[in-house]
Design a protein around this motif. Structure first.
Motif, mmCIF file in Angstrom:
data_model
loop_
_atom_site.group_PDB
_atom_site.id
_atom_site.type_symbol
_atom_site.label_atom_id
_atom_site.label_comp_id
_atom_site.label_asym_id
_atom_site.label_seq_id
_atom_site.Cartn_x
_atom_site.Cartn_y
_atom_site.Cartn_z
ATOM 1 N N VAL A 64 0.837 -1.201 0.000
ATOM 2 C CA VAL A 64 0.000 0.000 0.000
ATOM 3 C C VAL A 64 0.876 1.257 0.000
ATOM 4 O O VAL A 64 0.574 2.228 -0.704
ATOM 5 N N ALA A 65 1.972 1.230 0.745
ATOM 6 C CA ALA A 65 2.867 2.385 0.816
ATOM 7 C C ALA A 65 3.509 2.689 -0.533
ATOM 8 O O ALA A 65 3.740 3.852 -0.867
ATOM 9 N N LYS A 66 3.778 1.650 -1.305
ATOM 10 C CA LYS A 66 4.435 1.843 -2.602
ATOM 11 C C LYS A 66 3.464 1.943 -3.778
ATOM 12 O O LYS A 66 3.871 2.281 -4.883
ATOM 13 N N ARG A 67 2.204 1.655 -3.518
ATOM 14 C CA ARG A 67 1.208 1.649 -4.593
ATOM 15 C C ARG A 67 1.092 3.016 -5.275
ATOM 16 O O ARG A 67 1.057 3.096 -6.508
ATOM 17 N N GLY A 68 1.040 4.095 -4.513
ATOM 18 C CA GLY A 68 0.894 5.429 -5.088
ATOM 19 C C GLY A 68 2.045 5.785 -6.019
ATOM 20 O O GLY A 68 1.835 6.345 -7.102
ATOM 21 N N LEU A 85 6.120 -3.993 -6.334
ATOM 22 C CA LEU A 85 4.818 -4.401 -5.789
ATOM 23 C C LEU A 85 4.642 -5.914 -5.854
ATOM 24 O O LEU A 85 4.134 -6.533 -4.916
ATOM 25 N N ILE A 86 5.073 -6.499 -6.956
ATOM 26 C CA ILE A 86 4.965 -7.957 -7.112
ATOM 27 C C ILE A 86 5.792 -8.661 -6.038
ATOM 28 O O ILE A 86 5.355 -9.655 -5.455
ATOM 29 N N SER A 87 6.950 -8.131 -5.749
ATOM 30 C CA SER A 87 7.807 -8.706 -4.713
ATOM 31 C C SER A 87 7.128 -8.645 -3.346
ATOM 32 O O SER A 87 7.145 -9.620 -2.587
ATOM 33 N N LEU A 88 6.517 -7.528 -3.043
ATOM 34 C CA LEU A 88 5.800 -7.399 -1.771
ATOM 35 C C LEU A 88 4.592 -8.331 -1.725
ATOM 36 O O LEU A 88 4.299 -8.926 -0.686
ATOM 37 N N ARG A 89 3.903 -8.476 -2.847
ATOM 38 C CA ARG A 89 2.750 -9.370 -2.894
ATOM 39 C C ARG A 89 3.164 -10.815 -2.640
ATOM 40 O O ARG A 89 2.416 -11.591 -2.042
ATOM 41 N N SER A 90 4.355 -11.182 -3.072
ATOM 42 C CA SER A 90 4.788 -12.569 -2.925
ATOM 43 C C SER A 90 4.823 -13.003 -1.463
ATOM 44 O O SER A 90 4.538 -14.161 -1.150
#
Length: 132
Positions: free
Chosen positions: A37-41, A70-75
């Protein structure tokens, strides 16, 4: 009588261990999701800047890097989700008839993490389609 008490104490420890494991997995997913969420913007801004630019342009590459972050964080959230799935399947296999308190706790944790991953997937799908 002592055997019954020992069995009850063992059940309590298993319950506490399961609760701790579920809490740890949900916390790991929460942490990854907060980072997402922090990096989404920033990723959304990078994609907006890259829209209409060439594939090899600097802005397109920056957008790809932001999406990869973002993909890395989602993993991490997906890993927690997979582990929760395994725990749930194992619990349901062990007691397929009754919906036990353990199964309910696992299902609740699973639903929380699944909602996070679903939100992240929707964001990534949207960013990817806007970048094309």
């Amino acid at each position: 009588h002592n055997r019954k008490l020992v069995a009850e104490v063992e059940d309590l420890h298993i319950g506490i261990a399961l609760q701790a494991r579920l809490a740890g997995l949900v916390e790991a997913a929460n942490k990854a999701h907060a980072g997402f969420v922090a990096k989404r913007g920033g990723a959304q801004s990078a994609v907006s800047r890259a829209r209409g630019s060439g594939i090899a342009s600097e802005s397109w590459i920056a957008a790809q890097v932001a999406i990869a972050d973002l993909i890395s964080l989602r993993s991490s959230a997906v890993t927690a989700l997979a582990e929760l799935d395994q725990i749930y399947v194992a619990q349901r296999y062990a007691d397929s008839v009754a919906e036990t308190p353990s199964a309910e706790a696992i299902a609740s944790a699973l639903a929380k993490v699944e909602a996070m991953v679903d939100e992240e997937n929707a964001t990534l799908d949207s960013l990817g389609s806007r970048l094309r």
